[in-house]
Design a protein around this motif. Structure first.
Motif, PDB file in Angstrom:
ATOM      1  N   GLY A  39       0.023   4.149  -8.322  1.00  0.00           N
ATOM      2  CA  GLY A  39       1.022   3.367  -7.614  1.00  0.00           C
ATOM      3  C   GLY A  39       2.236   3.129  -8.497  1.00  0.00           C
ATOM      4  O   GLY A  39       2.161   3.204  -9.727  1.00  0.00           O
ATOM      5  N   GLN A  40       3.368   2.881  -7.877  1.00  0.00           N
ATOM      6  CA  GLN A  40       4.608   2.639  -8.622  1.00  0.00           C
ATOM      7  C   GLN A  40       5.375   1.504  -7.954  1.00  0.00           C
ATOM      8  O   GLN A  40       5.463   1.462  -6.722  1.00  0.00           O
ATOM      9  CB  GLN A  40       5.459   3.912  -8.647  1.00  0.00           C
ATOM     10  N   PRO A  41       5.931   0.595  -8.737  1.00  0.00           N
ATOM     11  CA  PRO A  41       6.721  -0.493  -8.133  1.00  0.00           C
ATOM     12  C   PRO A  41       7.807   0.060  -7.218  1.00  0.00           C
ATOM     13  O   PRO A  41       8.501   1.018  -7.551  1.00  0.00           O
ATOM     14  CB  PRO A  41       7.318  -1.203  -9.360  1.00  0.00           C
ATOM     15  N   GLY A  42       7.945  -0.549  -6.069  1.00  0.00           N
ATOM     16  CA  GLY A  42       8.961  -0.133  -5.111  1.00  0.00           C
ATOM     17  C   GLY A  42       8.484   0.893  -4.100  1.00  0.00           C
ATOM     18  O   GLY A  42       9.170   1.138  -3.114  1.00  0.00           O
ATOM     19  N   TRP A  43       7.308   1.490  -4.338  1.00  0.00           N
ATOM     20  CA  TRP A  43       6.771   2.493  -3.416  1.00  0.00           C
ATOM     21  C   TRP A  43       5.552   1.894  -2.717  1.00  0.00           C
ATOM     22  O   TRP A  43       4.512   1.678  -3.332  1.00  0.00           O
ATOM     23  CB  TRP A  43       6.404   3.774  -4.161  1.00  0.00           C
ATOM     24  N   LYS A  44       5.687   1.610  -1.435  1.00  0.00           N
ATOM     25  CA  LYS A  44       4.635   0.958  -0.649  1.00  0.00           C
ATOM     26  C   LYS A  44       3.803   2.001   0.088  1.00  0.00           C
ATOM     27  O   LYS A  44       4.332   2.875   0.758  1.00  0.00           O
ATOM     28  CB  LYS A  44       5.273  -0.007   0.352  1.00  0.00           C
ATOM     29  N   ASN A  45       2.477   1.900  -0.058  1.00  0.00           N
ATOM     30  CA  ASN A  45       1.551   2.830   0.586  1.00  0.00           C
ATOM     31  C   ASN A  45       1.848   4.270   0.167  1.00  0.00           C
ATOM     32  O   ASN A  45       1.816   5.200   0.993  1.00  0.00           O
ATOM     33  CB  ASN A  45       1.609   2.702   2.113  1.00  0.00           C
ATOM     34  N   ALA A  46       2.140   4.442  -1.100  1.00  0.00           N
ATOM     35  CA  ALA A  46       2.479   5.762  -1.633  1.00  0.00           C
ATOM     36  C   ALA A  46       1.973   5.870  -3.061  1.00  0.00           C
ATOM     37  O   ALA A  46       1.794   4.863  -3.759  1.00  0.00           O
ATOM     38  CB  ALA A  46       3.985   5.983  -1.587  1.00  0.00           C
TER      39      ALA A  46
END
Length: 257
Positions: A39-46
């Motif tokens: 997961g990466q900050p700013g990327w939701k459900n991605a």
């Protein structure tokens, strides 16, 4: 024994612990079996998998994003950061700075200038290749999008490959994205050594890439990091055309690149 050796090499990729990936101070080859998704900050459900970042000495980040259904990505992580995406599979939607929805199917791209509120979404899921970097020019780049095949073929004197540039060649843009197509047997005429650094992904086909004094067989899905002044050269092999995407600094004085 020679035939047996070739036979074993065909299955080497299935061996536990085996990878074609390699890293050197001036170049790297990152192959699909080495991608680390998180997961990466700013990327939701991605999920994202970084292939190149400033941690390797690069001045940009290059990563893959797996957007699941009903996913969303916030604007770039800082007001000074510009972002370019290419849709590798599926479909994404971009919200332009004017609030309009732009549909981005496979093989479409979009450029988001620094300090733009534009966002990314995917209702059904999408696979993206993403470039991010701190904007270094002093112009006024604008939000752009398009279909790769609609970009005109450009002259390549002394070379045989086909070249497309996806961003305007003006001083408002401090880098460009090149799409380069090779028929089997075609190769770069110039054995390049220059100040530009690159992040490359082979999108189709296979070939061999020279980096410094090493020669690497590569295939679709492989990514390459090239530091400034590393020797670089490519030849397309096999029976089908090859295509790669590569970023290149432009319009910025080498003294400040």
């Amino acid at each position: 024994m020679q035939l047996l050796g070739c036979h074993l090499l065909l299955f080497a990729a299935d061996l536990p612990g085996f990878t074609r990936s390699t890293y050197s101070p001036d170049h790297a080859l990152i192959t699909p079996e080495s991608r680390v998704w998180a997961g990466q900050p700013g990327w939701k459900n991605a999920l994202t998998a970084h292939l190149i970042s400033p941690a390797s000495g690069a001045s940009f980040s290059m990563f893959m994003a797996h957007m699941k259904p009903d996913s969303e990505a916030a604007p770039a992580p800082a007001e000074t950061v510009e972002r370019f995406i290419l849709v590798l599979e599926g479909e994404s939607q971009a919200t332009s700075p004017e609030g309009k929805t732009v549909v981005l199917p496979t093989n479409h791209y979009a450029y988001f200038p620094p300090n733009t509120p534009a966002r990314l979404r995917s209702a059904t899921g999408a696979g993206l290749l993403v470039y991010e970097r701190v904007y270094k020019a002093k112009g006024n780049p604008v939000f752009l999008h398009g279909y790769v095949e609609d970009s005109p073929l450009l002259a390549t004197p002394g070379e045989t490959f086909q070249l497309r540039k996806l961003l305007p060649q003006t001083t408002d843009y401090d880098f460009n994205i090149h799409i380069m197509d090779f028929n089997p047997g075609e190769y770069l005429n110039v054995k390049e050594v220059h100040y530009n650094q690159h992040g490359l992904m082979l999108l189709d086909g296979k070939g061999i890439y020279r980096l410094a004094d090493k020669w690497y067989p590569i295939q679709a899905g492989d990514a390459i990091w090239m530091a400034p002044y590393v020797v670089q050269w490519y030849a397309a092999l096999g029976t089908t055309p090859s295509r790669y995407i590569i970023n290149k600094d432009t319009t910025v004085d080498p003294l400040f690149s």
